[in-house]
Design an enzyme around this catalytic site. Structure first.
Site: not given
Ligand SMILES: [Zn+2]
Length: 370
Positions: A93, A266, A304, A306, A309, A335
């Site tokens: 930015d 963003d 999920c 990730c 998780c 996450h």
């Molecule tokens: Zn997750």
């Protein structure tokens, strides 16, 4: 050509766009979400963590990096890519939003904005040219023009003057820029006034920027006001260039803005909320500190994949937060960013299949939004 924006498909019902924005550091699939790496780091996460969430492009802050460590230091360290180790695309930015929102302003003139550093109190004279110079030192793939951001609500005269100054400053940024492998994005201002937004968008569209942003939103207005301004602005922007809605927002705001023609986003929300123990999931928000998670062996979000998780229970995550362990904010940030990327991936697939409206209806129902 260093930068290219290819539109692959437009959703038949909503007009939402599916595209690819190509940069010197790789492609960005759109609609896309950029994690915020304010100080040259997405807070609490390693670059491998960030890459594992599916993020293509990250954002760096000119205001913060320009003050500390300073753009010459970043340049000496090889630029923001080499310094941080992030090899993918980076957008920076211009510093405008921070300068105008941190209330350290000393003087605004046609020439520049003079503000006090929040670090050591030094007076800094930020011109459009200096913002571009800093961003060229940072070596980002996309540089944003310096704009004059007005806190809302504000008088129309004030909004208009800031909008007109933003156009003049955008032109100065474009004229100063000397770096061919850095795209320049202009920023549409104009507060909540449709006429001012349209005028600003048209004047900027007449200049040759590689992309266009809608700025000055997500500053306290209602979601409906934000959607209204976004919907009025995007039709005035060149269809063949990417459109970026700055600083937005909740997952539902992303989807509602994609419908209104936005390609890039963003927001600090997934990481900031993650640090505060707040998780986004397909069954709605979770406050992990809540006592009901104390002995819960289930994952944060069982759909999920990730690290958080697949490896950890809600009970363990709650324990980390209650004990003040730094791993808690890291795991929830990881996450949440993965979740945001999943929502965006779902949107891209839905646009490609002409069923974005159906996808949004499903998400709203999962999130408990009527
Ligand atoms: Zn997750």
């Amino acid at each position: 050509m260093t930068f290219r924006f290819q539109l692959h498909h437009t959703d038949a019902d909503t007009g939402a766009r599916r595209g690819t924005f190509t940069t010197p550091h790789g492609p960005v699939e759109t609609p896309g979400f950029m994690p915020v790496g304010t100080q040259g780091t997405v807070k609490g996460l390693t670059i491998d963590h960030v890459a594992s969430t599916g993020a293509h492009m990250i954002l760096g802050n000119t205001y913060h990096l320009g003050l500390r460590p300073g753009h010459q230091t970043v340049r000496a360290l090889g630029g923001l890519h080499a310094m941080s180790g992030w090899e993918g695309p980076i957008l920076t930015d211009s510093g405008g939003f921070q300068v105008f929102s941190l209330k350290g302003i000393n003087k605004i003139s046609e020439h520049s904005v003079v503000f006090r550093s929040h670090i050591d109190g030094a007076l800094i004279d930020l011109t459009p040219e200096h913002s571009m110079e800093i961003q060229e030192s940072l070596g980002s793939d996309v540089a944003m023009v310096l704009d004059h951001v007005v806190a809302l609500p504000a008088e129309r005269d004030e909004v208009q003057q800031a909008m007109e100054r933003s156009i003049r400053w955008a032109k100065r940024c474009l004229e100063y820029a000397s770096c061919g492998d850095q795209a320049k994005f202009a920023i549409v201002q104009g507060g909540l006034d449709v006429d001012l937004r349209v005028q600003c968008a048209r004047e900027l569209a007449a200049m040759n920027f590689e992309g266009y942003a809608v700025g000055g939103l997500s500053v306290g207005e209602t979601p409906d006001e934000m959607y209204r301004i976004t919907a009025a602005t995007t039709p005035e922007l060149p269809a063949e260039k990417p459109r970026y809605l700055m600083g937005v927002g909740r997952p539902i705001d992303l989807l509602e803005s994609i419908v209104r023609g936005i390609d890039l986003f963003d927001c600090v929300m997934p990481t900031r909320n993650g640090r505060n123990g707040f998780a986004f999931t397909d069954s709605g928000p979770i406050k992990i500190r809540n006592a009901k998670h104390k002995t819960d062996t289930s994952p944060l979000d069982d759909s999920c994949d990730c690290l958080t998780c697949t490896r950890h229970s809600r009970g363990y995550l709650r324990h980390l937060f209650i004990a003040g362990e730094m791993l808690g904010p890291t795991l929830l940030s990881l996450h949440n960013l993965t979740y945001y990327q999943k929502v965006m991936r779902g949107a891209r697939e839905a646009i490609q299949a002409d069923r974005l409206a159906e996808y949004i209806a499903t998400k709203k129902s999962q999130w408990g939004i009527t």
